[in-house]
Write a protein that holds these residues in place. Structure first.
Motif, PDB file in Angstrom:
ATOM      1  N   GLN A   3       1.115  -1.284   0.032  1.00 49.92           N
ATOM      2  CA  GLN A   3      -0.102   0.076   0.075  1.00 49.92           C
ATOM      3  C   GLN A   3       1.108   1.349   0.036  1.00 49.92           C
ATOM      4  O   GLN A   3       1.876   1.342   0.735  1.00 49.92           O
ATOM      5  CB  GLN A   3      -0.870   0.032   1.279  1.00 49.92           C
ATOM      6  CG  GLN A   3      -0.370  -0.336   2.611  1.00 49.92           C
ATOM      7  CD  GLN A   3      -1.273  -0.317   3.569  1.00 49.92           C
ATOM      8  OE1 GLN A   3      -2.690  -0.178   3.443  1.00 49.92           O
ATOM      9  NE2 GLN A   3      -0.868  -0.610   4.901  1.00 49.92           N
ATOM     10  N   HIS A   4       0.470   2.401  -0.685  1.00 47.10           N
ATOM     11  CA  HIS A   4       1.177   3.427  -0.899  1.00 47.10           C
ATOM     12  C   HIS A   4       0.172   4.942  -0.882  1.00 47.10           C
ATOM     13  O   HIS A   4      -1.016   4.734  -0.907  1.00 47.10           O
ATOM     14  CB  HIS A   4       1.827   3.382  -2.349  1.00 47.10           C
ATOM     15  CG  HIS A   4       2.380   1.995  -2.716  1.00 47.10           C
ATOM     16  ND1 HIS A   4       1.647   1.281  -3.756  1.00 47.10           N
ATOM     17  CD2 HIS A   4       3.505   1.312  -2.240  1.00 47.10           C
ATOM     18  CE1 HIS A   4       2.390   0.180  -3.585  1.00 47.10           C
ATOM     19  NE2 HIS A   4       3.485   0.369  -2.792  1.00 47.10           N
ATOM     20  N   ILE A   5       0.848   5.864  -0.572  1.00 45.05           N
ATOM     21  CA  ILE A   5       0.494   7.107  -1.052  1.00 45.05           C
ATOM     22  C   ILE A   5       0.881   7.604  -2.402  1.00 45.05           C
ATOM     23  O   ILE A   5       2.067   7.683  -2.603  1.00 45.05           O
ATOM     24  CB  ILE A   5       0.761   8.321  -0.186  1.00 45.05           C
ATOM     25  CG1 ILE A   5       0.477   7.965   1.425  1.00 45.05           C
ATOM     26  CG2 ILE A   5       0.226   9.573  -0.404  1.00 45.05           C
ATOM     27  CD1 ILE A   5       0.983   8.856   2.616  1.00 45.05           C
ATOM     28  N   HIS A   6      -0.050   7.558  -3.349  1.00 41.71           N
ATOM     29  CA  HIS A   6       0.348   7.666  -4.792  1.00 41.71           C
ATOM     30  C   HIS A   6       0.092   9.267  -4.780  1.00 41.71           C
ATOM     31  O   HIS A   6      -0.907  10.161  -4.264  1.00 41.71           O
ATOM     32  CB  HIS A   6      -0.432   7.153  -5.705  1.00 41.71           C
ATOM     33  CG  HIS A   6      -0.272   5.568  -5.784  1.00 41.71           C
ATOM     34  ND1 HIS A   6       0.298   5.188  -7.074  1.00 41.71           N
ATOM     35  CD2 HIS A   6      -0.410   4.669  -4.964  1.00 41.71           C
ATOM     36  CE1 HIS A   6       0.453   3.725  -6.907  1.00 41.71           C
ATOM     37  NE2 HIS A   6       0.007   3.484  -5.655  1.00 41.71           N
ATOM     38  N   ILE A   7       1.039   9.967  -5.934  1.00 37.65           N
ATOM     39  CA  ILE A   7       1.062  11.388  -6.001  1.00 37.65           C
ATOM     40  C   ILE A   7       1.183  11.777  -7.523  1.00 37.65           C
ATOM     41  O   ILE A   7       1.687  11.142  -8.111  1.00 37.65           O
ATOM     42  CB  ILE A   7       2.095  11.780  -5.023  1.00 37.65           C
ATOM     43  CG1 ILE A   7       3.592  11.670  -5.457  1.00 37.65           C
ATOM     44  CG2 ILE A   7       2.032  11.419  -3.585  1.00 37.65           C
ATOM     45  CD1 ILE A   7       4.729  12.316  -5.018  1.00 37.65           C
TER      46      ILE A   7
ATOM     47  N   GLY B 246       2.115   8.356  -9.297  1.00 40.89           N
ATOM     48  CA  GLY B 246       3.262   7.230  -9.011  1.00 40.89           C
ATOM     49  C   GLY B 246       3.096   7.208  -7.302  1.00 40.89           C
ATOM     50  O   GLY B 246       2.483   7.847  -6.697  1.00 40.89           O
ATOM     51  N   ILE B 247       4.124   6.289  -7.045  1.00 38.89           N
ATOM     52  CA  ILE B 247       4.164   6.225  -5.584  1.00 38.89           C
ATOM     53  C   ILE B 247       4.993   7.190  -4.799  1.00 38.89           C
ATOM     54  O   ILE B 247       6.161   7.624  -5.274  1.00 38.89           O
ATOM     55  CB  ILE B 247       4.892   4.534  -5.189  1.00 38.89           C
ATOM     56  CG1 ILE B 247       3.979   3.552  -5.626  1.00 38.89           C
ATOM     57  CG2 ILE B 247       5.179   4.564  -3.894  1.00 38.89           C
ATOM     58  CD1 ILE B 247       4.907   2.434  -5.607  1.00 38.89           C
ATOM     59  N   GLY B 248       4.585   7.967  -4.034  1.00 38.97           N
ATOM     60  CA  GLY B 248       5.148   8.969  -3.194  1.00 38.97           C
ATOM     61  C   GLY B 248       5.635   8.504  -1.853  1.00 38.97           C
ATOM     62  O   GLY B 248       6.692   8.890  -1.517  1.00 38.97           O
TER      63      GLY B 248
ATOM     64  N   VAL C 262      -4.563   7.359  -1.257  1.00 40.23           N
ATOM     65  CA  VAL C 262      -3.981   5.951  -0.829  1.00 40.23           C
ATOM     66  C   VAL C 262      -4.510   4.919  -1.599  1.00 40.23           C
ATOM     67  O   VAL C 262      -5.703   4.746  -2.060  1.00 40.23           O
ATOM     68  CB  VAL C 262      -4.786   5.905   0.685  1.00 40.23           C
ATOM     69  CG1 VAL C 262      -4.718   4.367   1.160  1.00 40.23           C
ATOM     70  CG2 VAL C 262      -4.094   6.937   1.559  1.00 40.23           C
ATOM     71  N   VAL C 263      -3.654   4.068  -2.004  1.00 35.34           N
ATOM     72  CA  VAL C 263      -4.031   2.851  -2.992  1.00 35.34           C
ATOM     73  C   VAL C 263      -3.480   1.643  -2.048  1.00 35.34           C
ATOM     74  O   VAL C 263      -2.193   1.605  -1.752  1.00 35.34           O
ATOM     75  CB  VAL C 263      -3.280   2.747  -4.269  1.00 35.34           C
ATOM     76  CG1 VAL C 263      -3.775   1.529  -4.923  1.00 35.34           C
ATOM     77  CG2 VAL C 263      -4.160   4.258  -5.085  1.00 35.34           C
ATOM     78  N   VAL C 264      -4.411   0.509  -1.952  1.00 33.93           N
ATOM     79  CA  VAL C 264      -3.916  -0.546  -1.440  1.00 33.93           C
ATOM     80  C   VAL C 264      -4.196  -1.776  -2.506  1.00 33.93           C
ATOM     81  O   VAL C 264      -5.179  -1.890  -3.159  1.00 33.93           O
ATOM     82  CB  VAL C 264      -4.908  -0.934  -0.224  1.00 33.93           C
ATOM     83  CG1 VAL C 264      -4.262  -2.624   0.276  1.00 33.93           C
ATOM     84  CG2 VAL C 264      -4.988   0.024   1.035  1.00 33.93           C
ATOM     85  N   HIS C 265      -3.123  -2.629  -2.759  1.00 28.70           N
ATOM     86  CA  HIS C 265      -3.246  -3.384  -3.795  1.00 28.70           C
ATOM     87  C   HIS C 265      -3.263  -4.668  -3.281  1.00 28.70           C
ATOM     88  O   HIS C 265      -3.047  -5.080  -2.163  1.00 28.70           O
ATOM     89  CB  HIS C 265      -1.408  -3.303  -4.380  1.00 28.70           C
ATOM     90  CG  HIS C 265      -1.286  -1.893  -4.995  1.00 28.70           C
ATOM     91  ND1 HIS C 265      -1.326  -1.459  -6.139  1.00 28.70           N
ATOM     92  CD2 HIS C 265      -0.935  -0.850  -4.195  1.00 28.70           C
ATOM     93  CE1 HIS C 265      -0.866  -0.249  -6.316  1.00 28.70           C
ATOM     94  NE2 HIS C 265      -0.777  -0.071  -5.152  1.00 28.70           N
ATOM     95  N   GLY C 266      -3.596  -5.772  -4.272  1.00 28.76           N
ATOM     96  CA  GLY C 266      -3.756  -7.255  -4.141  1.00 28.76           C
ATOM     97  C   GLY C 266      -4.835  -7.635  -4.124  1.00 28.76           C
ATOM     98  O   GLY C 266      -5.883  -7.536  -3.363  1.00 28.76           O
TER      99      GLY C 266
HETATM  100 CU    CU Z   1       0.484   1.922  -4.779  1.00 29.24          CU
END
Ligand code: CU
Length: 252
Positions: free
Chosen positions: A79-83, A113-115, A164-168
């Motif tokens: 999971q990431h904060i994308h920016i 992209g991922i920040g 916020v993006v959570v993957h899977g």
């Molecule tokens: Cu992500």
């Protein structure tokens, strides 16, 4: 006269919603919130909140309904904060390959992209973006960590384009063809493993005086539009009934 009464009622209701969601805040921090919505039919849901002090972001996140296991172990959800893009979540039209899955890359024009990586330990930079060992684990989890945001991520958060993006995904929920595709991020993994499952834009909760309201997230705006549309429907229906009554009255 009757029409104006119908127009006023939904507006009052919307005002009440805005007021009820304005929290009291400390003056030296800013709070951002995101409602995490399902992508790729994940049926998951969640919320994320960031309390920002300078470049220190305390992230509190709660998710549920994600894929539970992978090869008999708790499913790792990176999971990431994308920016740095539109600050929105992709809809079905983002699937430019037409395989029935919005891959992480296909979603990038929307969320960027991922920040920062919302890892459970160690590195929180984009470099840790696909470290499965530091991912959120299992179908439901609560995540809390204070991380340092770099200048780009901080600027994106403050300008309302941090997502916020959570993957899977559960591979079984993908179309048959897509189940055999490799991940666009980590080709040794299946496409399902890294594709987005949850997404939500981080929106600032202003610390202003009561009545300033909040900038509603996209989903709430959709609900508001639905309310307005319902109001318009009521107006049309009322007008119709009124017209029929007049015609009946004229016949009588
Ligand atoms: Cu992500």
């Amino acid at each position: 006269m009757k029409k104006s009464a119908f127009l006023i009622a939904p507006a009052l209701a919307l005002g009440a919603v805005a007021l009820s969601t304005s929290p009291a805040l400390a003056a030296d921090s800013t709070t951002y919130q995101a409602n995490l919505g399902a992508i790729n039919g994940s049926h998951a849901s969640g919320t994320a909140m960031i309390t920002l002090n300078g470049n220190q972001a305390t992230v509190t996140e709660k998710v549920s309904g994600l894929a539970a296991t992978f090869s008999g172990k708790p499913y790792p959800h990176v999971q990431h904060i994308h920016i740095g893009a539109r600050g929105t979540c992709p809809g079905p039209s983002a699937d430019t390959s037409g395989d029935g899955v919005i891959s992480t890359t296909e979603g990038a024009p929307f969320y960027g992209g991922i920040g920062a990586t919302l890892s459970t330990s160690g590195d929180t930079s984009p470099a840790a973006g696909t470290d499965l060992a530091a991912a959120g684990m299992g179908s439901s989890f609560t995540y809390q960590r204070t991380i340092t945001l770099d200048a780009k991520t901080l600027a994106s958060l403050q300008s309302g384009t941090a997502v916020v993006v959570v993957h899977g995904l559960d591979p079984a929920t993908l179309p048959a063809g897509a189940q055999k595709e490799p991940s666009d991020l980590v080709p040794s993994l299946p496409l399902a493993a890294t594709s987005p499952a949850l997404c939500g834009t981080l929106t600032a909760m202003p610390a202003g005086a009561p009545g300033t309201g909040i900038a509603a997230p996209a989903q709430q705006q959709g609900a508001d539009l639905a309310l307005i549309a319902t109001g318009a429907g009521l107006i049309a229906a009322a007008g119709g009934v009124y017209g029929i009554r007049r015609r009946l009255a004229a016949k009588a």
